[in-house]
Enzyme design. Structure first.
Site, PDB file in Angstrom:
ATOM      1  N   ARG A 113      -6.480   0.157  -8.258  1.00 26.51           N
ATOM      2  CA  ARG A 113      -6.711  -0.812  -7.181  1.00 26.51           C
ATOM      3  C   ARG A 113      -7.580  -0.125  -6.142  1.00 26.51           C
ATOM      4  O   ARG A 113      -7.197   0.901  -5.598  1.00 26.51           O
ATOM      5  CB  ARG A 113      -5.406  -1.314  -6.554  1.00 26.51           C
ATOM      6  CG  ARG A 113      -4.552  -2.116  -7.514  1.00 26.51           C
ATOM      7  CD  ARG A 113      -3.550  -3.017  -6.786  1.00 26.51           C
ATOM      8  NE  ARG A 113      -4.202  -4.170  -6.210  1.00 26.51           N
ATOM      9  CZ  ARG A 113      -3.574  -5.071  -5.437  1.00 26.51           C
ATOM     10  NH1 ARG A 113      -2.286  -4.922  -5.172  1.00 26.51           N
ATOM     11  NH2 ARG A 113      -4.223  -6.104  -4.946  1.00 26.51           N
ATOM     12  N   ALA A 126       0.800  -1.229   0.000  1.00 23.78           N
ATOM     13  CA  ALA A 126       0.000   0.000   0.000  1.00 23.78           C
ATOM     14  C   ALA A 126       0.833   1.280   0.000  1.00 23.78           C
ATOM     15  O   ALA A 126       0.556   2.198  -0.774  1.00 23.78           O
ATOM     16  CB  ALA A 126      -0.970  -0.023   1.197  1.00 23.78           C
ATOM     17  N   ASP A 183      -3.915  -2.705   4.305  1.00 19.85           N
ATOM     18  CA  ASP A 183      -4.185  -1.834   3.171  1.00 19.85           C
ATOM     19  C   ASP A 183      -5.178  -0.739   3.522  1.00 19.85           C
ATOM     20  O   ASP A 183      -5.233   0.277   2.839  1.00 19.85           O
ATOM     21  CB  ASP A 183      -4.701  -2.660   1.992  1.00 19.85           C
ATOM     22  CG  ASP A 183      -3.595  -3.488   1.366  1.00 19.85           C
ATOM     23  OD1 ASP A 183      -3.043  -3.038   0.354  1.00 19.85           O
ATOM     24  OD2 ASP A 183      -3.264  -4.558   1.900  1.00 19.85           O
ATOM     25  N   GLN A 217       3.319 -13.882  -2.284  1.00 21.48           N
ATOM     26  CA  GLN A 217       4.169 -12.774  -1.868  1.00 21.48           C
ATOM     27  C   GLN A 217       5.064 -13.146  -0.692  1.00 21.48           C
ATOM     28  O   GLN A 217       6.194 -12.655  -0.586  1.00 21.48           O
ATOM     29  CB  GLN A 217       3.310 -11.557  -1.480  1.00 21.48           C
ATOM     30  CG  GLN A 217       2.548 -10.937  -2.631  1.00 21.48           C
ATOM     31  CD  GLN A 217       1.103 -11.400  -2.663  1.00 21.48           C
ATOM     32  OE1 GLN A 217       0.802 -12.546  -2.372  1.00 21.48           O
ATOM     33  NE2 GLN A 217       0.199 -10.502  -3.025  1.00 21.48           N
TER      34      GLN A 217
END
Length: 335
Positions: free
Chosen positions: A81, A49, A225, A184
């Site tokens: 996004r 983010a 986020d 990730q």
């Protein structure tokens, strides 16, 4: 090994670290147009983010340099996004600056983007300094997704706390959820901790409960986020499951939340838009099918962890324990 920077402004284009190429190769993309920045955010060439917000700010500078319609560029970047509030946080600041003079001042926008990047470096370092204080001595930390330096303009958030904790002899070991479907944790977090000399082990996402049952996890650290006004948190899909497992086993769970990720205008987690990504991220791996032909998949990129499951929010202002609407409203937030 020195970690590569997530991005760097050259004066006429943005060099962006393509996180999709890690851990095997370090590749920078030269972005010269705001649409390229938008595509990089959407395709997750840049992710995390804070890094998304900074990249978007430079995208506005590129639009201004090209003489493009700034409102169109900002809305295009905003749509890339929807869940990470850092994106709107940075874009709103750039938009306000652009309208302050009644004309587009490219140099003013460039200075602001540079300031946003510098602020991220400062606030992530402050967050890490506070985060070390929640770690018990000789601890084993469980981490989900990736929140390291290349996901920010600075030292990272939750992973930054783990690295700093190890450097001070507090963190003994890190468990890393692989973080399906884009891995990730396996691809980025393990690579980054390896570069920093932190012992770590990658686990499948579903193994965290067994680890806790065996008493091998002392604390859970994750990023976020978006934090809603009541303390609910949107983070990478699987965080909610992890929080439930942590609560069931009496393991504290802390969320690293820089102020740029806190959105007091969002009432609660149910009001947060959850991005749904393409099915083929689940049904395929590196272009090869892993499911039977015609199988459908549901691919939400994030989930919501209710505030009551969170031991504390680690911010650049300090640690908010048992986050609530009142404690979050007391923070000196820009938004």
């Amino acid at each position: 090994m020195t970690l590569p920077r997530s991005l760097r402004w050259t004066g006429d284009h943005l060099d962006l670290l393509d996180q999709r190429c890690l851990p095997h190769t370090v590749v920078y993309r030269q972005l010269t147009h705001w649409r390229e920045v938008s595509d990089a955010i959407r395709s997750m060439a840049v992710r995390g983010a804070p890094a998304i917000g900074v990249a978007a700010a430079w995208g506005v500078v590129l639009a201004a340099k090209a003489g493009d319609d700034l409102d169109q560029a900002i809305e295009g970047l905003r749509a890339s996004r929807p869940t990470a509030v850092n994106l709107s946080w940075a874009l709103n600041r750039m938009q306000s600056s652009a309208k302050s003079n009644g004309w587009v001042d490219v140099h003013q926008l460039e200075r602001l983007a540079s300031a946003i990047e510098a602020e991220d470096r400062a606030l992530t370092q402050a967050l890490v300094n506070h985060g070390i204080g929640v770690l018990p001595e000789d601890c084993r930390v469980l981490h989900h997704c990736h929140t390291g330096a290349v996901a920010t303009a600075g030292v990272g958030t939750a992973l930054g706390v783990i690295v700093a904790g190890h450097q001070r002899g507090i963190v003994k070991h890190a468990w890393l959820d692989e973080t399906r479907p884009r891995l990730q944790g396996a691809a980025l977090s393990a690579w980054e901790l390896g570069c920093c000399g932190v012992p770590s082990t990658v686990i499948v996402d579903g193994a965290s409960g067994l680890l806790m049952r065996r008493g091998q996890v002392d604390v859970v650290l994750v990023g976020c986020d978006r934090v809603a006004g009541n303390g609910d948190v949107a983070n990478k899909i699987g965080t909610y499951n992890l929080a439930l497992a942590a609560r069931a086993h009496g393991v504290p769970l802390y969320v690293c939340a820089p102020s740029s990720s806190i959105d007091i205008t969002t009432v609660d987690g149910d009001a947060i838009t959850i991005e749904e990504r393409p099915e083929d991220e689940i049904t395929h791996f590196r272009g090869e099918p892993v499911c039977a032909s015609g199988v459908r998949a549901w691919n939400p990129a994030f989930d919501i962890t209710p505030a009551h499951l969170i031991t504390g929010l680690i911010t650049e202002f300090g640690v908010i324990r048992s986050p609530s609407r009142e404690s979050i409203a007391s923070l000196p937030l820009a938004n």
